[in-house]
Design a protein around this motif. Structure first.
Motif, short mmCIF file in Angstrom:
data_model
loop_
_atom_site.label_atom_id
_atom_site.label_comp_id
_atom_site.label_asym_id
_atom_site.label_seq_id
_atom_site.Cartn_x
_atom_site.Cartn_y
_atom_site.Cartn_z
N ASP A 43 63.37 69.03 -0.72
CA ASP A 43 63.95 67.77 -1.18
C ASP A 43 63.76 66.68 -0.14
N GLU A 44 63.85 67.08 1.14
CA GLU A 44 63.68 66.10 2.22
C GLU A 44 62.28 65.50 2.21
N ALA A 45 61.28 66.35 1.96
CA ALA A 45 59.90 65.85 1.93
C ALA A 45 59.68 64.94 0.73
N ARG A 46 60.23 65.31 -0.41
CA ARG A 46 60.09 64.46 -1.60
C ARG A 46 60.74 63.10 -1.38
N GLN A 47 61.89 63.10 -0.72
CA GLN A 47 62.57 61.83 -0.44
C GLN A 47 61.79 61.00 0.56
N PHE A 48 61.20 61.65 1.56
CA PHE A 48 60.42 60.91 2.55
C PHE A 48 59.25 60.20 1.88
N VAL A 49 58.57 60.88 0.97
CA VAL A 49 57.45 60.27 0.26
C VAL A 49 57.94 59.09 -0.57
N GLN A 50 59.10 59.23 -1.21
CA GLN A 50 59.66 58.13 -1.99
C GLN A 50 59.95 56.92 -1.11
N ASP A 51 60.41 57.15 0.10
CA ASP A 51 60.86 56.07 0.97
C ASP A 51 59.72 55.41 1.74
N THR A 52 58.55 56.02 1.75
CA THR A 52 57.45 55.59 2.61
C THR A 52 56.35 54.93 1.78
N ILE A 53 55.71 53.91 2.34
CA ILE A 53 54.54 53.34 1.67
C ILE A 53 53.41 54.37 1.72
N VAL A 54 52.94 54.74 0.55
CA VAL A 54 51.89 55.76 0.41
C VAL A 54 50.73 55.15 -0.36
N LEU A 55 49.54 55.18 0.24
CA LEU A 55 48.36 54.61 -0.37
C LEU A 55 47.29 55.67 -0.54
N GLY A 56 46.96 55.98 -1.78
CA GLY A 56 45.95 56.97 -2.08
C GLY A 56 44.69 56.32 -2.62
N MET A 57 43.91 57.11 -3.38
CA MET A 57 42.66 56.58 -3.94
C MET A 57 42.37 57.24 -5.27
N LEU A 58 42.04 56.41 -6.26
CA LEU A 58 41.63 56.88 -7.57
C LEU A 58 40.12 56.77 -7.68
N ALA A 59 39.45 57.90 -7.85
CA ALA A 59 37.99 57.92 -7.82
C ALA A 59 37.37 57.34 -9.07
N SER A 60 38.00 57.55 -10.20
CA SER A 60 37.31 57.43 -11.48
C SER A 60 37.29 56.01 -12.03
N PRO A 61 36.11 55.40 -12.13
CA PRO A 61 36.01 54.15 -12.88
C PRO A 61 36.02 54.44 -14.38
N TYR A 62 36.21 53.41 -15.16
CA TYR A 62 36.21 53.59 -16.62
C TYR A 62 34.87 54.19 -17.08
N GLY A 63 34.96 55.20 -17.93
CA GLY A 63 33.77 55.84 -18.47
C GLY A 63 33.27 57.00 -17.65
N THR A 64 33.68 57.08 -16.40
CA THR A 64 33.29 58.19 -15.53
C THR A 64 34.55 58.82 -14.96
N GLY A 65 35.34 59.39 -15.83
CA GLY A 65 36.59 59.98 -15.40
C GLY A 65 37.72 59.69 -16.36
N TRP A 66 37.78 58.47 -16.89
CA TRP A 66 38.81 58.17 -17.89
C TRP A 66 38.21 57.26 -18.97
N THR A 67 38.70 57.44 -20.19
CA THR A 67 38.21 56.66 -21.32
C THR A 67 39.34 56.15 -22.21
N GLU A 68 40.54 56.69 -22.04
CA GLU A 68 41.67 56.30 -22.87
C GLU A 68 42.76 55.68 -22.00
#
Length: 409
Positions: free
Chosen positions: A27-52
């Protein structure tokens, strides 16, 4: 053997990050993630990974629910024109327009903080190719106004700017071209971050030489690249290694520039390992290796989340010459490396692992988003890193006060 010839041999189930495992965490780790600025990356452009559109809504809602502040989002990869960039941008924006209360397009670092405080998704656009310029440098100003925040010079193959990693893997790294230098000039002029992921080593080192000579003090980065050194001694590692990996010397150069390196939790790039589900320990190993190499102030992460391996394979089939890797990627898929660790499902468990290794909350806050924001402020806003670091504690305090006020209503 081209990708087109090998795609048909896939026997493994086509998992993707949306179907990846959800890992248990404290629970402590989940709360830390909630409280912290987290920046990830989405690989998929439209048509090459998602379509809907619903795919995006489901993915981003799960990310918000699990404390992911924002994502660098791929708008173009491979040989994409400006018109294709506009089309992909439209589909993203049209989907987001259905829920405008949930998204905030990032123009400066304060927008990331606002998105975090308001529980919105911070949208950071990334182009994985300079071909979107269509040979016209004046389009860089339009890309800036569209919100493109980082750009890769060459993806996989040989382009007018130089060579990508796969071309280099096949012995065809032409290095940074005069046109590539002109592209860098315009990127620096308009505050667009130079991303050396997917770039062949000669081309990347030429680009770093050019930056160091002409724009000293302007950082460059690797937004999503596995560290080659981590897998070099794996018992099943291939002779040449994964062509998407970056050697230690390149990582060190990026850090020396003031930039960062972000390992990606994409399984097929983990040379000699190829797990069906990357574990929190394996992801933490990547982060820890990079920290030990370049220091905690120069590391981020980018899971490179994708929706559909099947669509990725279809794209590779349609662009076979650009994925002519002797069957490397498809072989990794067949051995089980069919997806990646979706950030919303794995980060809290990674947090527990990194705490057990002795990482402090301050260390993790840097890795999860702080280091990226320092570089963003420097490149996008021309703000010296020392000024950003001086202001950041007060901005954190103000953000927390605003967040408390926002959620109390």
């Amino acid at each position: 053997m081209t990708a087109a010839a090998t795609v048909l041999t896939i026997a493994a189930p086509l998992h993707a990050s949306q179907e990846s495992k959800t890992w248990g965490a404290s629970d402590e780790a989940r709360q830390f993630v909630q409280d912290t600025i987290v920046l990830g990356m989405l690989a998929s452009p439209y048509g090459t990974g998602w379509t809907e559109d619903e795919q995006l809504h489901t993915y981003f809602q799960r990310a918000r629910d699990n404390g992911i502040t924002g994502h660098e989002m791929t708008l173009a990869a491979a040989d994409m024109s400006f018109d294709t960039l506009l089309e992909q941008h439209y589909h993203f924006r049209a989907a987001m327009a259905q829920q405008p209360e949930n998204y905030l397009i990032v123009n400066e670092t304060r927008d990331i903080e606002a998105a975090h405080a308001q529980g919105k998704t911070a949208v950071i656009w990334n182009s994985q190719t300079a071909t979107v310029l269509d040979g016209d440098l004046k389009k860089m100003a339009l890309l800036k106004d569209m919100g493109i925040k980082s750009m890769i010079l060459a993806y996989n193959d040989i382009f007018r700017t130089g060579s990508g990693q796969l071309a280099a893997y096949n012995g065809r790294d032409i290095g940074l071209t005069p046109w590539g230098k002109s592209v860098i000039d315009e990127m620096v002029r308009f505050g667009i971050l130079l991303d050396l992921s997917h770039t062949g080593s000669k081309t990347a080192n030429d680009a770093m030489d050019y930056m160091d000579e002409n724009y000293p003090g302007v950082p460059y980065v690797y937004t999503h690249s596995v560290p080659a050194g981590l897998y070099a001694n794996e018992p099943n590692a291939t002779t040449k290694g994964c062509y998407r990996a970056i050697p230690d010397d390149e990582a060190l150069r990026a850090a020396k520039s003031g930039g960062y390196i972000s390992p990606t939790f994409t399984e097929w790039m983990m040379d000699g390992v190829w797990p069906e589900d990357i574990s929190p320990k394996q992801a933490a190993d990547m982060i820890d290796y990079c920290v030990q190499l370049v220091g905690v102030d120069n590391v981020g992460f980018a899971t490179d989340d994708m929706f559909s391996t099947e669509l990725v394979v279809q794209f590779a089939t349609a662009n076979a010459s650009m994925y002519d890797d002797g069957g490397y990627m498809i072989d990794a898929f067949n051995k089980g490396a069919t997806g990646n660790g979706e950030l919303a499902k794995i980060l809290a468990a990674i947090t527990d692992d990194l705490w057990a290794r002795g990482y402090s909350n301050e260390d993790l806050a840097k890795i999860y988003g702080g280091n990226k924001m320092r570089v963003y402020a420097q490149v996008w806003e021309g703000k010296p890193p020392e000024r950003f670091l001086q202001e950041y504690p007060e901005r954190l305090r103000m953000r927390q006060e605003f967040q408390n006020l926002f959620h109390s209503r």
